[in-house]
Design a protein around this motif. Structure first.
Motif: not given
Length: 116
Positions: A25-26, A31-33, A50-52, A58-59
């Motif tokens: 479904e997704f 991402y981190s530094y 954080r991207f979903v 992108i939801s």
């Protein structure tokens, strides 16, 4: 979105893909530094973005924007032999010791050992 929102503001920090979760479904990209090759832990979530993604879009997303710059100061860390002894104790618990920066919203971050 990552390049436009996070990278121009990150200063001396590098941004890297620290986690990827994919289901039917997704997909979740986290991402981190990192500073000088060590992860920067941001409270409370521990990541900078954080991207979903769902249905090709992108939801949902979360951004924790920070700007880091290197200083000429020195940090005192647990000596290597003591860190190795601590790591041996942690291995029995299936944990490890990682060199990291802990960002708790103070003006400076310092390297420290973190058990995970």
């Amino acid at each position: 979105l990552m390049d436009a929102a996070v990278l121009p503001l990150s200063g001396a920090a590098r941004v890297y893909l620290s986690d990827l979760t994919i289901s039917e479904e997704f997909a979740v990209l986290t991402y981190s530094y990192s500073l000088s090759g060590a992860e920067v832990r941001l409270d409370p979530d521990g990541f900078c973005a954080r991207f979903v993604l769902s249905e090709g879009r992108i939801s949902d997303y979360v951004l924790h924007l920070q700007n880091y710059k290197l200083t000429s100061g020195y940090a005192v860390l647990l000596p290597e032999f003591q860190a190795m002894a601590a790591m041996e104790a942690l291995e029995a618990q299936d944990r490890t010791l990682i060199l990291s920066y802990e960002d708790n919203k103070t003006p400076q971050v310092a390297p420290t050992w973190i058990a995970r």
